[in-house]
Design a protein around this motif. Structure first.
Motif, mmCIF file in Angstrom:
data_model
loop_
_atom_site.group_PDB
_atom_site.id
_atom_site.type_symbol
_atom_site.label_atom_id
_atom_site.label_comp_id
_atom_site.label_asym_id
_atom_site.label_seq_id
_atom_site.Cartn_x
_atom_site.Cartn_y
_atom_site.Cartn_z
ATOM 1 N N UNK A 191 1.863 -0.808 -11.262
ATOM 2 C CA UNK A 191 1.779 -1.561 -12.736
ATOM 3 C C UNK A 191 0.612 -1.842 -13.260
ATOM 4 N N UNK A 192 -0.419 -1.995 -12.190
ATOM 5 C CA UNK A 192 -1.849 -2.533 -12.193
ATOM 6 C C UNK A 192 -3.046 -1.578 -12.173
ATOM 7 N N UNK A 193 -2.913 -0.430 -11.623
ATOM 8 C CA UNK A 193 -3.878 0.714 -11.352
ATOM 9 C C UNK A 193 -3.067 2.032 -12.018
ATOM 10 N N UNK A 194 -3.274 2.340 -13.246
ATOM 11 C CA UNK A 194 -2.568 3.542 -13.710
ATOM 12 C C UNK A 194 -3.303 4.797 -13.237
ATOM 13 N N UNK A 215 4.772 -0.839 -3.271
ATOM 14 C CA UNK A 215 4.799 -1.877 -4.160
ATOM 15 C C UNK A 215 3.450 -2.796 -4.196
ATOM 16 N N UNK A 216 3.238 -3.659 -5.136
ATOM 17 C CA UNK A 216 1.983 -4.288 -5.132
ATOM 18 C C UNK A 216 1.238 -4.582 -4.026
ATOM 19 N N UNK A 217 1.923 -5.221 -3.230
ATOM 20 C CA UNK A 217 1.581 -5.632 -1.893
ATOM 21 C C UNK A 217 1.512 -4.429 -0.934
ATOM 22 N N UNK A 218 0.501 -3.476 -1.047
ATOM 23 C CA UNK A 218 0.750 -2.107 -0.647
ATOM 24 C C UNK A 218 1.163 -1.832 0.636
ATOM 25 N N UNK A 219 0.845 -2.641 1.747
ATOM 26 C CA UNK A 219 1.167 -2.494 3.300
ATOM 27 C C UNK A 219 2.483 -2.733 3.554
ATOM 28 N N UNK A 220 3.314 -3.652 2.570
ATOM 29 C CA UNK A 220 4.622 -4.074 2.854
ATOM 30 C C UNK A 220 5.588 -2.990 2.977
ATOM 31 N N UNK A 221 6.007 -2.473 3.990
ATOM 32 C CA UNK A 221 6.968 -1.560 4.233
ATOM 33 C C UNK A 221 6.445 -0.166 4.422
#
Length: 236
Positions: A191-194, A215-221
């Motif tokens: 959503x933030x860095x196209x 997702x936005x918190x990239x390392x989660x999962x």
């Protein structure tokens, strides 16, 4: 202002970790140990108005930068900032002087108009209220139970007035060529860095790596994918 910190490892090289808006140092509960395994002493800060650090209802970006610099060692081997934390790091760079810096899922937008305080307060208040453990478990199926618990706890500790003051003090920045080796790790899609913005950042001299499906918190999962992106750049 002295900030609360968390630390992992005892290596000679320091890795500074700075979280995003509504987050906290515990956001790095997996990344910190992973860096410790790679020989770093990883130190994560709670930014003002977050976690166990003091609120700052008159916050400015300069105050945030000063607080980070007062609370951690200068010249870390590695500095990682997520979202808001990446913006804080970019402003701290001339005084912090890290050997390498990683910006996670942040676009570095161009300057914008001063946002109204009431609208910001409503947005942050709603975001904090919505970030419960139950809701996160429902809406973030890829996150672990610990991810959800820690993010909900961080939201409960989040000071809206601090965030409103900070946002009103900071209207974006024009980003030029990086002065130290710099990596952007983005979610894909983000959503933030196209994809277009990623290409623009690469043209400026940033390395850009993507973690597909995150997702936005990239390392989660996606911890293994995130660390692989980081390792590939560090070792290049």
């Amino acid at each position: 202002m002295r900030l609360n910190t968390m630390a992992w490892g005892s290596g000679d090289r320091v890795a500074l970790l700075v979280h995003g808006m509504l987050g906290g140092a515990a956001q790095y509960h997996q990344v910190g140990p992973a860096l410790a395994e790679r020989g770093y002493r990883a130190i994560a800060v709670d930014l003002p108005g977050h976690g166990n650090s003091p609120a700052a209802p008159e916050a400015t970006m300069d105050l945030f930068v000063d607080a980070v610099l007062e609370s951690v060692d200068h010249r870390p081997s590695l500095a990682i900032g997520h979202s808001l934390g990446a913006v804080v790091l970019s402003h701290a760079l001339p005084r912090l002087r890290p050997a390498r810096v990683v910006y996670v899922d942040v676009p570095f937008d161009n300057p914008s108009e001063d946002p109204p305080a009431m609208g910001l307060r409503e947005r942050f208040t709603a975001a904090r209220a919505a970030r419960t453990e139950h809701r996160l478990r429902t809406t973030r199926p890829g996150w672990s139970a610990e991810d959800c618990r820690l993010e909900a706890e961080a939201a409960a500790n989040f000071d809206v007035d601090t965030a409103v003051a900070l946002e009103r003090s900071y209207a974006g920045q024009v980003v030029g060529r990086p002065t130290v080796p710099s990596l952007v790790i983005r979610a894909a899609p983000s959503r933030y860095v196209s994809a277009d913005r990623a290409r623009e950042l690469e043209e400026l001299g940033f390395s850009v790596r993507s973690v597909h499906g995150a997702g936005h918190c990239v390392w989660y999962g996606f911890l293994d994918d995130f660390m692989a992106a980081l390792d590939g750049w560090r070792e290049a």
